[in-house]
Design a protein around this motif. Sequence first.
Motif, PDB file in Angstrom:
ATOM      1  N   GLY A   1       0.781  -1.416  -0.116  1.00 15.35           N
ATOM      2  CA  GLY A   1      -0.109   0.074  -0.061  1.00 15.35           C
ATOM      3  C   GLY A   1       0.660   1.281  -0.009  1.00 15.35           C
ATOM      4  O   GLY A   1       0.365   2.267   0.214  1.00 15.35           O
ATOM      5  N   VAL A   2       2.057   1.105  -0.195  1.00 21.84           N
ATOM      6  CA  VAL A   2       3.085   2.199  -0.053  1.00 21.84           C
ATOM      7  C   VAL A   2       3.963   2.306  -1.114  1.00 21.84           C
ATOM      8  O   VAL A   2       3.967   3.489  -1.849  1.00 21.84           O
ATOM      9  CB  VAL A   2       4.076   2.478   1.242  1.00 21.84           C
ATOM     10  N   HIS A   3       4.671   1.312  -1.609  1.00 22.25           N
ATOM     11  CA  HIS A   3       5.611   1.391  -2.727  1.00 22.25           C
ATOM     12  C   HIS A   3       4.928   1.222  -3.993  1.00 22.25           C
ATOM     13  O   HIS A   3       3.985   0.319  -4.060  1.00 22.25           O
ATOM     14  CB  HIS A   3       6.763   0.495  -2.431  1.00 22.25           C
ATOM     15  N   ALA A   4       5.719   1.709  -4.923  1.00 24.55           N
ATOM     16  CA  ALA A   4       5.254   1.534  -6.385  1.00 24.55           C
ATOM     17  C   ALA A   4       5.459   0.256  -7.016  1.00 24.55           C
ATOM     18  O   ALA A   4       6.529  -0.492  -6.604  1.00 24.55           O
ATOM     19  CB  ALA A   4       5.895   2.569  -7.490  1.00 24.55           C
ATOM     20  N   THR A   5       4.696  -0.376  -7.913  1.00 21.38           N
ATOM     21  CA  THR A   5       5.121  -1.604  -8.410  1.00 21.38           C
ATOM     22  C   THR A   5       6.105  -1.356  -9.567  1.00 21.38           C
ATOM     23  O   THR A   5       6.170  -0.118  -9.978  1.00 21.38           O
ATOM     24  CB  THR A   5       3.690  -2.150  -9.056  1.00 21.38           C
ATOM     25  N   ASP A   6       6.161  -2.384 -10.433  1.00 23.25           N
ATOM     26  CA  ASP A   6       7.101  -1.968 -11.784  1.00 23.25           C
ATOM     27  C   ASP A   6       6.316  -1.118 -12.562  1.00 23.25           C
ATOM     28  O   ASP A   6       7.061  -0.309 -13.057  1.00 23.25           O
ATOM     29  CB  ASP A   6       7.296  -3.415 -12.384  1.00 23.25           C
ATOM     30  N   ALA A   7       4.913  -1.293 -12.799  1.00 18.96           N
ATOM     31  CA  ALA A   7       4.462  -0.390 -13.745  1.00 18.96           C
ATOM     32  C   ALA A   7       4.220   0.946 -13.035  1.00 18.96           C
ATOM     33  O   ALA A   7       4.152   2.044 -13.704  1.00 18.96           O
ATOM     34  CB  ALA A   7       2.857  -1.185 -13.799  1.00 18.96           C
ATOM     35  N   GLY A   8       4.127   1.052 -11.587  1.00 16.00           N
ATOM     36  CA  GLY A   8       4.012   2.328 -11.030  1.00 16.00           C
ATOM     37  C   GLY A   8       5.610   3.184 -11.419  1.00 16.00           C
ATOM     38  O   GLY A   8       5.406   4.289 -11.472  1.00 16.00           O
ATOM     39  N   HIS A   9       6.463   2.329 -11.459  1.00 22.01           N
ATOM     40  CA  HIS A   9       7.839   2.999 -11.611  1.00 22.01           C
ATOM     41  C   HIS A   9       7.794   3.615 -13.048  1.00 22.01           C
ATOM     42  O   HIS A   9       8.447   4.597 -13.376  1.00 22.01           O
ATOM     43  CB  HIS A   9       8.953   2.015 -11.393  1.00 22.01           C
ATOM     44  N   VAL A  10       7.335   2.722 -13.969  1.00 24.27           N
ATOM     45  CA  VAL A  10       7.057   3.154 -15.364  1.00 24.27           C
ATOM     46  C   VAL A  10       6.355   4.381 -15.358  1.00 24.27           C
ATOM     47  O   VAL A  10       6.755   5.470 -16.174  1.00 24.27           O
ATOM     48  CB  VAL A  10       6.812   2.133 -16.370  1.00 24.27           C
ATOM     49  N   CYS A  11       5.361   4.434 -14.685  1.00 21.77           N
ATOM     50  CA  CYS A  11       4.268   5.641 -14.831  1.00 21.77           C
ATOM     51  C   CYS A  11       5.270   6.966 -14.095  1.00 21.77           C
ATOM     52  O   CYS A  11       5.039   8.101 -14.780  1.00 21.77           O
ATOM     53  CB  CYS A  11       3.157   5.428 -13.983  1.00 21.77           C
ATOM     54  N   LEU A  12       5.840   6.712 -12.946  1.00 22.82           N
ATOM     55  CA  LEU A  12       6.715   7.812 -12.555  1.00 22.82           C
ATOM     56  C   LEU A  12       7.704   8.175 -13.502  1.00 22.82           C
ATOM     57  O   LEU A  12       7.924   9.691 -13.504  1.00 22.82           O
ATOM     58  CB  LEU A  12       7.158   7.269 -11.326  1.00 22.82           C
ATOM     59  N   ALA A  13       8.356   7.334 -14.113  1.00 23.10           N
ATOM     60  CA  ALA A  13       9.454   7.785 -15.130  1.00 23.10           C
ATOM     61  C   ALA A  13       8.758   8.566 -16.169  1.00 23.10           C
ATOM     62  O   ALA A  13       9.381   9.659 -16.572  1.00 23.10           O
ATOM     63  CB  ALA A  13      10.227   6.764 -15.329  1.00 23.10           C
ATOM     64  N   ARG A  14       7.618   8.244 -16.624  1.00 21.54           N
ATOM     65  CA  ARG A  14       7.077   8.925 -17.642  1.00 21.54           C
ATOM     66  C   ARG A  14       6.468  10.237 -17.193  1.00 21.54           C
ATOM     67  O   ARG A  14       6.771  11.358 -17.995  1.00 21.54           O
ATOM     68  CB  ARG A  14       5.982   8.093 -18.377  1.00 21.54           C
ATOM     69  N   ARG A  15       5.948  10.414 -16.144  1.00 22.56           N
ATOM     70  CA  ARG A  15       5.614  11.899 -15.544  1.00 22.56           C
ATOM     71  C   ARG A  15       6.540  12.556 -15.302  1.00 22.56           C
ATOM     72  O   ARG A  15       6.522  13.849 -15.391  1.00 22.56           O
ATOM     73  CB  ARG A  15       4.566  11.428 -14.321  1.00 22.56           C
TER      74      ARG A  15
END
Length: 101
Positions: free
Chosen positions: A76-90
């Motif tokens: 409930g806190v840390h980004a998943t692999d997909a979350g890290h991709v999303c962060l990188a793009r943003r």
Amino acid sequence: MSAFPGSTSSRTVSASSSPGGGFSPASEYVTAAAAADGIPFVSPLTGGCYDAAGFLIATHGPFITSAITAYIGGDGVHATDAGHVCLARRIVAAIRELMPH
């Protein structure tokens, strides 16, 4: 000693030391510290892009919210692999806002 090359700042910040333990006061402090040192800053909490003088020049909204469950891991806190991709793009989009046109 500074975390940024060429900076004379010795500021430190801890989200756990802020009132209520939230990240918002820490994010505001980091934004102000970056401006004081003439460093552009992108806030992943707000999506705000601040130039080296500390002026908000663009906003992209919060990078990841708890409503996007595919981007937040089982803790409930840390980004998943997909979350890290999303962060990188943003982050790339936000940095483009800071680049000279």
